[in-house]
Design a protein around this motif. Structure first.
Motif, PDB file in Angstrom:
ATOM      1  N   THR A  32      16.714  42.738  38.160  1.00  0.00           N
ATOM      2  CA  THR A  32      16.330  41.365  37.851  1.00  0.00           C
ATOM      3  C   THR A  32      15.277  41.232  36.755  1.00  0.00           C
ATOM      4  O   THR A  32      14.841  40.129  36.458  1.00  0.00           O
ATOM      5  CB  THR A  32      15.814  40.654  39.123  1.00  0.00           C
ATOM      6  N   GLY A  34      15.618  41.782  33.533  1.00  0.00           N
ATOM      7  CA  GLY A  34      16.158  41.359  32.255  1.00  0.00           C
ATOM      8  C   GLY A  34      16.593  42.483  31.338  1.00  0.00           C
ATOM      9  O   GLY A  34      17.149  42.233  30.277  1.00  0.00           O
ATOM     10  N   ARG A  37      22.116  43.705  32.429  1.00  0.00           N
ATOM     11  CA  ARG A  37      22.842  42.465  32.685  1.00  0.00           C
ATOM     12  C   ARG A  37      24.275  42.817  33.041  1.00  0.00           C
ATOM     13  O   ARG A  37      24.910  43.614  32.341  1.00  0.00           O
ATOM     14  CB  ARG A  37      22.821  41.556  31.458  1.00  0.00           C
TER      15      ARG A  37
END
Length: 144
Positions: A32, A34, A37
């Motif tokens: 989570t 970033g 993905r």
């Protein structure tokens, strides 16, 4: 971000990307933060048209193929579908960013054997793909 995997499954097509910052200052082990993905796409995708001019070849690539358990193969098996994650460290199953429910484990990827095509999961690590089918969300993280 670098494209890592395209995994077509019954529930849709997973596309996984990871941070390849040099030096590696991104938090690419966290689902989570970033730096990773994953996308769960519908399965009515079609390939892009090949350009008439310019460079159109890929560099070294590896191919993921589904291989049923218990059947012989000459190729190494580099991961698995379904079941439970084989955590190297603590359980890090992510929560869905849309509904906050715990995401379902979908697939595990191992690094590979060929230097030119193997993923960088910290040397001997494993990557895990998770999904939330009702929300159409996907997540990816790795551990070593």
């Amino acid at each position: 971000m670098q494209f890592l995997a395209h995994l077509p499954l019954d529930i849709g097509v997973f596309a996984v990307f990871v941070c390849q910052n040099d030096p590696g200052l991104c938090d690419d082990r966290d689902a989570t933060a970033g730096a990773n993905r994953a996308f769960l796409l519908n399965d009515d995708l079609s390939p892009a048209a090949v350009p008439a001019e310019g460079t159109t070849r890929l560099g070294a690539v590896a191919a993921l193929r589904v291989h049923p358990a218990g059947t012989p193969t000459e190729a190494p098996v580099l991961g698995r579908l379904g079941g439970e994650p084989d955590w190297i460290q603590d359980d890090e199953t992510p929560d869905c960013p849309s509904c906050a429910d715990r995401m379902a484990f979908t697939a595990e990827l191992e690094e590979g054997y060929e230097f030119a095509t193997k993923a960088n999961f910290g040397g001997g690590g494993r990557g895990c793909i998770f999904s939330c089918q009702p929300c159409g969300e996907a997540a990816f993280l790795w551990q070593c």
